[in-house]
Design a protein around this motif. Sequence first.
Motif, short mmCIF file in Angstrom:
data_model
loop_
_atom_site.label_atom_id
_atom_site.label_comp_id
_atom_site.label_asym_id
_atom_site.label_seq_id
_atom_site.Cartn_x
_atom_site.Cartn_y
_atom_site.Cartn_z
N TYR A 265 3.57 6.29 -0.36
CA TYR A 265 2.18 6.74 -0.50
C TYR A 265 2.06 7.85 -1.55
CZ TYR A 265 1.80 3.97 3.73
OH TYR A 265 1.88 2.93 4.63
N GLU B 53 6.97 2.59 4.64
CA GLU B 53 7.74 3.84 4.67
C GLU B 53 9.20 3.62 5.11
OE1 GLU B 53 6.04 6.99 3.82
OE2 GLU B 53 8.15 7.49 3.66
N LYS C 31 0.84 -1.21 0.00
CA LYS C 31 0.00 0.00 0.00
C LYS C 31 0.87 1.25 0.00
CE LYS C 31 -1.34 -1.27 4.03
NZ LYS C 31 -2.39 -1.44 5.03
N GLU D 60 5.64 -5.31 8.97
CA GLU D 60 5.14 -5.01 7.62
C GLU D 60 5.59 -3.61 7.21
OE1 GLU D 60 0.89 -5.46 7.89
OE2 GLU D 60 1.02 -7.51 8.62
N GLY E 204 4.72 0.87 10.27
CA GLY E 204 4.82 2.12 11.02
C GLY E 204 5.96 2.20 12.00
#
Length: 377
Positions: free
Chosen positions: A331, A238, A41, A235, A204
Amino acid sequence: MNKDQLKTPYFMIDEAKLIRNLEIAKQLKEISGVKLVLALKCFSTWGVFDIIKPYLDGTTSSGPFEVKLGYEKFGGETHAYSVGYSEDDVREVADICDKMIFNSQSQLAAYRHLVEGKASLGLRLNPGVSYAGQDLANPARKFSRLGVQVDHLNPEVFDSINGVMFHMNCENKDVDAFINLLDAISEQFGEYLNKLDWVSMGGGVFFTWPGYDVEKLGLALKAFSEKHGVQMYLEPGEAIITKTTDLVVTVVDVVENVMKTAIVDSATEAHRLDTLIYNEPASVLEASENGEHQYVIGSCSCLAGDQFCVANFDKPLEIGQKLHIIDSAGYTMVKLNWFNGLKMPSVYCERTNGDIEKLNEFGYDDFKRSLSQWSVS
Ligand SMILES: Cc1ncc(COP(=O)(O)O)c(C=O)c1O
């Protein structure tokens, strides 16, 4: 290919910077035994997957096409998660994923029979605690729909699933804050986790941030894994692609209304959407904090408040000058859209040997096709 001749706007992914992040990921894996799956994503520009593959264990996804892409283009372990599966989605991905993670007990009950015997079964839990700067991105926000809340859990569910996923961090650069969350999860869910094969702590966790104590994180993950007898996963999205990519734009005009605005051939709303959604100004490579010449770096979209940032420069900006909007991989490319019929940025990769490789290029036909393919007869 000569960089100076490339037509803006374009993204330039720097392989050397990507490898720098991936080496840290490798170190984390070695210390902790954690498995790392890339969160598509955040970044799914598959043209550079060959660089990433040797370092990570696979991919995780948020929708059926990401599952397919991870399976086809990345390989390794393919995790399939969705906030809401349709039956068609489940049928489509059950054969190609290794782990299917449901967001609720109702979806698990409805579709588990389609997955059993094909993939490992998982459930997303919501620990009710989180580390996230903005409410919009906080999985533990009030009335959150993301994962099962502890007071709704049917303990029997743990006898018939293989693993669970938590995701409760957003750009968490504080290792101690993450360890506090790990401890809270261990305390709250420990007796259930002991029955499972694997636990994912989601994304994150910003372990590639300068100064991040990777060893401390690694040892904490290892201890958790040993305490509960589970394979741990993270996971990252970023953290893998941070600071690897510039969005390169050209100043096409300078206008003045009290402040000077340099209008560039790109827009946050179309090409760097999170700048707008999270109200987080971008940074420009050419800017200098104490420069005498201040500009709004304005988008060329029609949206009045669409701007990249306010920045100072040592010299006045000139029409035709290129600017590098740094840290533009996460993103962004996954959210590109055709608003205003703007030219969509091409995507390039600068290899460690200096070669520039083109990964993507868009034209008018792509714009047109995205709107209709057929007209009424
Ligand atoms: C379930 C899940 N996993 C992983 C990620 C990736 O997060 P990040 O890119 O911040 O590492 C997200 C981001 O929203 C997520 O929702």
